[in-house]
Design a protein around this motif. Structure first.
Motif, mmCIF file in Angstrom:
data_model
loop_
_atom_site.group_PDB
_atom_site.id
_atom_site.type_symbol
_atom_site.label_atom_id
_atom_site.label_comp_id
_atom_site.label_asym_id
_atom_site.label_seq_id
_atom_site.Cartn_x
_atom_site.Cartn_y
_atom_site.Cartn_z
ATOM 1 N N ARG A 78 0.772 -1.298 0.010
ATOM 2 C CA ARG A 78 -0.181 -0.007 -0.026
ATOM 3 C C ARG A 78 0.862 1.214 -0.088
ATOM 4 O O ARG A 78 1.921 1.324 0.654
ATOM 5 C CB ARG A 78 -0.851 0.047 1.017
ATOM 6 C CG ARG A 78 -2.241 -0.930 1.286
ATOM 7 C CD ARG A 78 -2.553 -0.856 2.658
ATOM 8 N NE ARG A 78 -3.801 -1.720 2.763
ATOM 9 C CZ ARG A 78 -3.928 -3.064 2.942
ATOM 10 N NH1 ARG A 78 -2.838 -3.546 3.282
ATOM 11 N NH2 ARG A 78 -4.879 -3.713 3.025
ATOM 12 N N GLU B 127 -0.610 4.899 1.008
ATOM 13 C CA GLU B 127 -1.807 5.425 1.458
ATOM 14 C C GLU B 127 -1.385 6.889 2.104
ATOM 15 O O GLU B 127 -0.500 6.885 2.875
ATOM 16 C CB GLU B 127 -2.582 4.676 2.268
ATOM 17 C CG GLU B 127 -3.252 3.440 1.468
ATOM 18 C CD GLU B 127 -4.030 2.624 2.556
ATOM 19 O OE1 GLU B 127 -5.086 2.079 1.847
ATOM 20 O OE2 GLU B 127 -3.622 2.396 3.719
ATOM 21 N N ASN C 297 -4.087 5.267 -2.417
ATOM 22 C CA ASN C 297 -5.050 5.981 -2.353
ATOM 23 C C ASN C 297 -4.562 7.106 -1.487
ATOM 24 O O ASN C 297 -3.815 7.418 -0.629
ATOM 25 C CB ASN C 297 -5.879 5.163 -0.954
ATOM 26 C CG ASN C 297 -7.360 5.699 -0.848
ATOM 27 O OD1 ASN C 297 -7.671 6.965 -1.250
ATOM 28 N ND2 ASN C 297 -8.072 4.977 -0.162
#
Length: 361
Positions: A159, A161, A239
């Motif tokens: 990830r 983020e 994200n």
């Protein structure tokens, strides 16, 4: 020893935004194999900062100004918006220079293939700055995979983020996916590259892409699922609007697992003014190490030192001898091909902002 080997590799950096200021000029200046001779930026404020930070380098306004001085250079590093990469790289190759291109390599795989072919015709070197191959946490996982300590890796989760609900004024705010914009182009080029480096070619892929910020032109929230030919499943998240963060890495093998949180600290340190020559550069504090083992008997595992400078050391070995380039540009083209396919196959979902506060009532 020839003069070409004895003297430093004379380098120019095109662009002095985050890429040029944080990721390139500090390493060229710190590595004795190079001399940082030229910085290109058309922004007056950035030009003043470049002159202050790197007083031995000349600062010019345009790539054309740089190309006019090509006889004084050996290497051009391109850290400008993706839509400009192919044009500047082609001109630099034509001027007889070796080239480093920041990611994404180009805005299409066809552009990337053309650049590689052009460099080969001219006998010049071209490579891509995939610096995240030298993140400390990624280097740690790579060692765990290569030594077999995890066993057969069945699932790999990765990830990037953060929480940036406001769109800042920059080229990224104005770029569509066709211009190399969006988080899949921006960060997916790192996460996909890392997954392929660990587990090999991809047999199947799917994605979910969304625009959640009002006024956004390209995806700011992406999920990619990969099935590697080796059998490993990779799940990758990117994200810009995550109010809470998941693990940076979560790796599950047949013998053991590894989980880490938080981003590699090199970018933050460089942005704060650290030098790659600092004694503690790239060192992850013990309280941020990942954990290794089986649930019930987890142990902190020291994170290997992060080392973005390894890219430039390997590049110097290639320019001065027969060593391979630090990153094969064909790897970057393969990632672009996958991203193009995911964009073509995946509908872009746009958030309905009419009930933005509904969940808070």
């Amino acid at each position: 020893m020839t003069d070409a080997v004895a003297r430093p590799i004379r380098a120019a950096v095109v662009g002095f935004g985050v890429s040029g200021r944080v990721f390139h000029t500090p390493f060229l200046e710190a590595d004795p194999a190079y001399s940082l001779d030229l910085i290109v930026t058309g922004d007056a404020e950035r030009a003043a900062e470049a002159a202050h930070r790197h007083p031995s380098a000349s600062v010019v306004a345009t790539a054309e100004d740089m190309l006019a001085r090509a006889a004084e250079l050996d290497l051009v590093v391109i850290g400008t918006p993706p839509a400009t990469h192919a044009g500047i790289a082609t001109a630099a190759l034509d001027a007889g220079l070796d080239v480093v291109v920041d990611k994404p390599f180009a805005v299409t795989s066809a552009e990337g293939r053309a650049l590689i072919a052009h460099a080969e015709r001219l006998g010049r070197r071209i490579t891509v700055f995939q610096n995240r191959r030298w993140d400390g946490d990624f280097r740690t996982i790579r060692e765990l995979v290569e030594t077999g300590r995890l066993g057969a890796v069945r699932r790999f989760e990765s990830r990037f983020e953060w929480y940036k609900p406001e769109i800042r004024a920059s080229w990224k705010a104005e770029a569509t996916a066709a211009d190399g914009g969006g988080i899949l182009f921006d960060l997916g080029t790192h996460l996909i590259d890392q997954a392929v480096q660990l587990f090999g070619p991809i047999a199947d892929a799917r994605a979910e892409l969304a625009v959640n910020r009002p006024g956004g032109l390209a995806d700011d929230d992406a999920f990619v699922a990969l099935r590697h030919e080796s059998g490993t499943i990779s799940h990758l998240w990117m994200n810009s609007l995550a109010p809470q963060f998941g693990p940076r890495f979560h790796v599950l093998g047949s013998r053991s697992g590894y989980t880490s949180h938080g981003l590699d600290g090199q970018e933050a340190a460089l942005a704060a003014g650290a030098s790659p020559a600092d004694e503690d550069y790239g060192v992850t504090p013990a309280d941020r190490w990942g954990v290794f083992g089986v649930e019930g008997s987890l142990e902190p595992l020291p994170t290997l030192r992060g080392d973005y400078g390894a890219f430039y050391r390997a590049l110097a070995d290639s320019i001065r001898g027969d060593a391979p380039l630090p990153v094969d540009a064909a790897d970057a083209v393969a990632v672009l091909e996958l991203i193009e396919r995911l964009h073509a196959e995946t509908p872009l979902r746009r958030a309905d902002h009419s009930d933005t506060n509904e969940g808070q009532r």
